[in-house]
Motif scaffolding. Structure first.
Motif, short mmCIF file in Angstrom:
data_model
loop_
_atom_site.label_atom_id
_atom_site.label_comp_id
_atom_site.label_asym_id
_atom_site.label_seq_id
_atom_site.Cartn_x
_atom_site.Cartn_y
_atom_site.Cartn_z
N UNK A 200 6.45 3.10 -6.30
CA UNK A 200 7.66 3.18 -5.56
C UNK A 200 7.45 4.40 -4.22
N UNK A 201 6.95 5.40 -4.66
CA UNK A 201 6.77 6.50 -3.47
C UNK A 201 5.87 5.92 -2.58
N UNK A 202 4.69 5.21 -2.88
CA UNK A 202 4.01 4.54 -1.88
C UNK A 202 4.77 3.77 -1.04
N UNK A 203 5.51 3.00 -1.40
CA UNK A 203 6.50 2.01 -0.65
C UNK A 203 7.38 2.56 0.18
N UNK A 204 7.83 3.38 -0.36
CA UNK A 204 9.12 4.22 0.61
C UNK A 204 8.39 4.98 1.65
#
Ligand code: SF4
Ligand code: SF4
Length: 233
Positions: free
Chosen positions: A187-191
């Motif tokens: 999720x951090x990567x996507x954000x």
């Protein structure tokens, strides 16, 4: 939670799996998939918008319920907004105030009853134990009756190292779930990588559900009762 609306095919499988996971009674859905149209012919496109409790960091439901019943709604350190069913069932004021305060229409009444009422037998899938907010519950015992309910982010599954039921069921792989504070999480990567937006961000509720896609919602061409939340940003 991160939801990539570009991948949602509108099959409502997430909503069905959520109801099964949480043994919801009739007319009680934690998760809804709104739909509307985008652009016009010949570029007409359909737009599906899955929604659930946004687990706001500044939750108006909690503020409203606190006025009559302290502790009926809490925000955990990990971000999950928790409903205390016993307290809420006893406080009509807190219930109504929380429902009115939630700008995402995420809160539903548990009016009890079973889908298989009036049939020869109540089916075991309606009378089985289930787990919410670290508690073992059973609707036949009336554990949630008369309270208000909403998405729990499937806390019981997270604690067992599993993904929320809706995330695991999505055939389009449109949903992601993880720890935003961990820079290596998906999720951090996507954000970091994608342009994301929050529902009604201007209200200051600080939602913890992030959306990818359809950021230009001014092009939505047909508003229906089912699509209100898509247009009312
Ligand atoms: S989405 Fe609604 S129910 Fe969920 S935390 Fe925010 S205000 Fe409360
Ligand atoms: S996280 Fe769990 S409770 Fe929330 S909408 Fe998904 S399946 Fe339902």
């Amino acid at each position: 939670m991160v939801i990539d609306t570009r991948k949602c095919v509108g099959d409502h499988a997430c909503a069905v799996s959520c109801m099964a996971e949480n043994v919801c009674p009739p007319k009680t859905a934690y998760r809804k998939v709104f739909e509307t149209e985008f652009n016009s012919f010949p570029e007409l496109d359909r737009f599906f918008m899955p929604t659930n409790c946004q687990h706001c960091d500044n939750p108006p439901c909690k503020k409203a319920a606190d006025k009559s019943t302290k502790g009926a709604i809490e925000k955990r350190k990990d971000g999950i907004v928790v409903f205390n069913y016993a307290k809420l069932a006893k406080s009509p004021k807190a219930k109504e105030a929380a429902k009115k305060a939630c700008p995402y229409y995420a809160i539903v009444d548990d009016k009890a009853g079973f889908y298989t009422d009036g049939t020869p037998v109540l089916e075991p899938y309606e009378t089985r134990d289930f787990y919410e907010y670290d508690k073992k519950l059973n609707r036949k015992r009336g554990d949630t009756k008369g309270s208000i309910r909403k998405c729990t982010f499937c806390l019981h599954r997270l604690e067992s190292g599993m993904l929320p039921a809706c995330v695991g069921t999505c055939i389009g792989r449109a949903m992601y779930f993880g720890d935003k504070n961990d820079p290596e999480s998906l999720v951090s990567e996507l954000l970091k990588k994608e342009k994301t937006w929050n529902l009604k961000a201007g209200l200051g509720t600080q939602p913890r559900v992030y959306y990818i896609g359809y950021e230009d919602r001014t092009k939505i061409s047909v508003a229906t009762p089912a699509s209100c939340i898509a247009c009312h940003q």
